[in-house]
Design a protein around this motif. Structure first.
Motif, PDB file in Angstrom:
ATOM      1  N   SER A  13       0.958  -1.143   0.251  1.00 14.35           N
ATOM      2  CA  SER A  13       0.792  -0.123  -0.028  1.00 14.35           C
ATOM      3  C   SER A  13       0.999   1.087   0.045  1.00 14.35           C
ATOM      4  O   SER A  13       2.045   0.925   0.870  1.00 14.35           O
ATOM      5  CB  SER A  13      -0.894   0.066   1.004  1.00 14.35           C
ATOM      6  OG  SER A  13      -1.569   0.912   1.038  1.00 14.35           O
ATOM      7  N   ALA A  15      -1.033   4.262   1.091  1.00 15.78           N
ATOM      8  CA  ALA A  15      -1.603   4.966   1.915  1.00 15.78           C
ATOM      9  C   ALA A  15      -0.521   5.535   2.533  1.00 15.78           C
ATOM     10  O   ALA A  15       0.079   5.031   3.047  1.00 15.78           O
ATOM     11  CB  ALA A  15      -2.648   3.718   2.897  1.00 15.78           C
ATOM     12  N   THR A  16      -0.828   7.068   2.660  1.00 16.14           N
ATOM     13  CA  THR A  16       0.130   7.626   4.184  1.00 16.14           C
ATOM     14  C   THR A  16      -1.938   8.135   5.358  1.00 16.14           C
ATOM     15  O   THR A  16      -2.510   8.604   4.606  1.00 16.14           O
ATOM     16  CB  THR A  16       0.138   8.986   3.426  1.00 16.14           C
ATOM     17  OG1 THR A  16       0.651   8.757   2.387  1.00 16.14           O
ATOM     18  CG2 THR A  16       1.323   9.517   4.508  1.00 16.14           C
ATOM     19  N   VAL A  17      -1.305   8.280   6.375  1.00 12.98           N
ATOM     20  CA  VAL A  17      -2.082   8.578   7.565  1.00 12.98           C
ATOM     21  C   VAL A  17      -1.783   9.212   8.208  1.00 12.98           C
ATOM     22  O   VAL A  17      -0.598   9.040   8.730  1.00 12.98           O
ATOM     23  CB  VAL A  17      -2.552   6.922   8.207  1.00 12.98           C
ATOM     24  CG1 VAL A  17      -3.402   6.974   9.462  1.00 12.98           C
ATOM     25  CG2 VAL A  17      -2.987   6.253   6.924  1.00 12.98           C
ATOM     26  N   ARG A  30       2.838  -0.248   7.709  1.00 10.70           N
ATOM     27  CA  ARG A  30       1.884   0.171   6.825  1.00 10.70           C
ATOM     28  C   ARG A  30       1.400  -0.107   5.850  1.00 10.70           C
ATOM     29  O   ARG A  30       0.417  -0.388   4.823  1.00 10.70           O
ATOM     30  CB  ARG A  30       1.518   1.798   7.233  1.00 10.70           C
ATOM     31  CG  ARG A  30       0.569   2.841   5.939  1.00 10.70           C
ATOM     32  CD  ARG A  30      -0.886   2.545   6.631  1.00 10.70           C
ATOM     33  NE  ARG A  30      -1.089   2.713   7.938  1.00 10.70           N
ATOM     34  CZ  ARG A  30      -2.340   2.904   8.593  1.00 10.70           C
ATOM     35  NH1 ARG A  30      -2.862   1.869   7.856  1.00 10.70           N
ATOM     36  NH2 ARG A  30      -2.734   3.013   9.162  1.00 10.70           N
ATOM     37  N   GLU A  39      -6.438  -0.917   6.052  1.00 10.34           N
ATOM     38  CA  GLU A  39      -4.970  -0.136   5.403  1.00 10.34           C
ATOM     39  C   GLU A  39      -4.825   1.596   5.125  1.00 10.34           C
ATOM     40  O   GLU A  39      -3.609   1.890   5.386  1.00 10.34           O
ATOM     41  CB  GLU A  39      -5.693  -0.097   2.945  1.00 10.34           C
ATOM     42  CG  GLU A  39      -4.923   0.706   2.622  1.00 10.34           C
ATOM     43  CD  GLU A  39      -4.979  -0.167   1.251  1.00 10.34           C
ATOM     44  OE1 GLU A  39      -4.050   0.666   0.464  1.00 10.34           O
ATOM     45  OE2 GLU A  39      -5.850  -0.350   0.968  1.00 10.34           O
ATOM     46  N   THR A  40      -6.163   2.487   5.694  1.00  7.60           N
ATOM     47  CA  THR A  40      -6.460   3.602   5.840  1.00  7.60           C
ATOM     48  C   THR A  40      -6.730   4.333   6.939  1.00  7.60           C
ATOM     49  O   THR A  40      -6.691   5.318   7.637  1.00  7.60           O
ATOM     50  CB  THR A  40      -7.372   4.252   4.851  1.00  7.60           C
ATOM     51  OG1 THR A  40      -8.167   4.138   4.995  1.00  7.60           O
ATOM     52  CG2 THR A  40      -6.404   4.051   3.316  1.00  7.60           C
TER      53      THR A  40
END
Length: 223
Positions: A13, A15-17, A30, A39-40
């Motif tokens: 992934s 994804a940036t959290v 992550r 994932e998020t």
């Protein structure tokens, strides 16, 4: 809410959290969470063996009924990180918690750390083989086990190939050539949920397996 019903993807992934910056190891795991229910979702550490204790009681106090879990363990000898993702989590009900979407992972050579995923073989049975209040972690019967038992609290074992694949390197163990190692760290991360928000699989799961004198017996449960 994504509910995993297929084999895990090897993709990572991107994804940036934002909350990951304040949670130890959240940035590290992550990328592994592609196509998972986490994932998020912001993550939180619910069990740190070096802080909470290397025993099953402390482990289950932290992780039970918290939903999907990411296990992070560090080999004391090599410093390498290995772990597993259990989409059904833990609840101390005594049986196995199956999921075809469960996977293991190990750290490959290189900087920064990158990971290889190992998917379930064939079906979802025994992805979490022992959801037992007196036992720690077991992916499959032997694929990745950290029992947290007295006298061997930091012992982790791995014999791949029965319920989880051996990967592109055809590994015998998550730890390379070693099938039994001592751990220096063990942590569990779960999703962060608002008060009153539904946590998937926080209770009994729709299908499970109990250990009997004659082997495994399938049981049906409800959330």
């Amino acid at each position: 809410m994504l509910m995993e019903h297929t084999f895990a993807t090897y993709e990572m992934s991107d994804a940036t959290v934002p909350e990951d910056a304040t949670v130890e190891d959240a940035v590290l795991v992550r990328p592994l969470l592609k196509n998972t229910q986490l994932e998020t979702r912001p993550l939180t550490v619910v069990y740190d063996a070096n802080h909470d204790g290397w025993d099953p009681r402390a482990f289950h106090q932290g992780v039970d009924a918290k939903g999907a879990t990411v296990i992070l363990a560090r080999d004391k000898g090599t410093g390498k990180v290995v772990g597993g993702y259990n989409p059904k989590g833990f609840c101390s009900f005594g049986g196995a918690r199956p999921s075809v979407a469960a996977f293991l992972f190990y750290e490959m050579e290189g900087t920064p750390p990158t990971f290889q995923k190992l998917r379930k073989l064939k079906d979802g049975k025994l992805s979490c083989a022992r959801d037992d209040a007196n036992f720690g972690i077991s992916f499959g019967l032997t694929d990745f086990v950290i029992g947290l038992q007295a006298g061997e609290e930091r012992r982790a074992t791995s014999h791949l190939g029965e319920y989880f694949e051996c990967g592109p390197e055809n590994l015998v163990s998550l730890f390379g050539k070693e099938t039994s190692v001592e751990l220096s760290d063990l942590k569990v991360l779960v999703g962060s949920y608002e008060d009153g928000e539904d946590i998937p699989y926080s209770g009994e799961v729709l299908d499970s397996f109990q250990f009997t004198n004659n082997g495994l017996q399938e049981s049906i449960f409800f959330n």
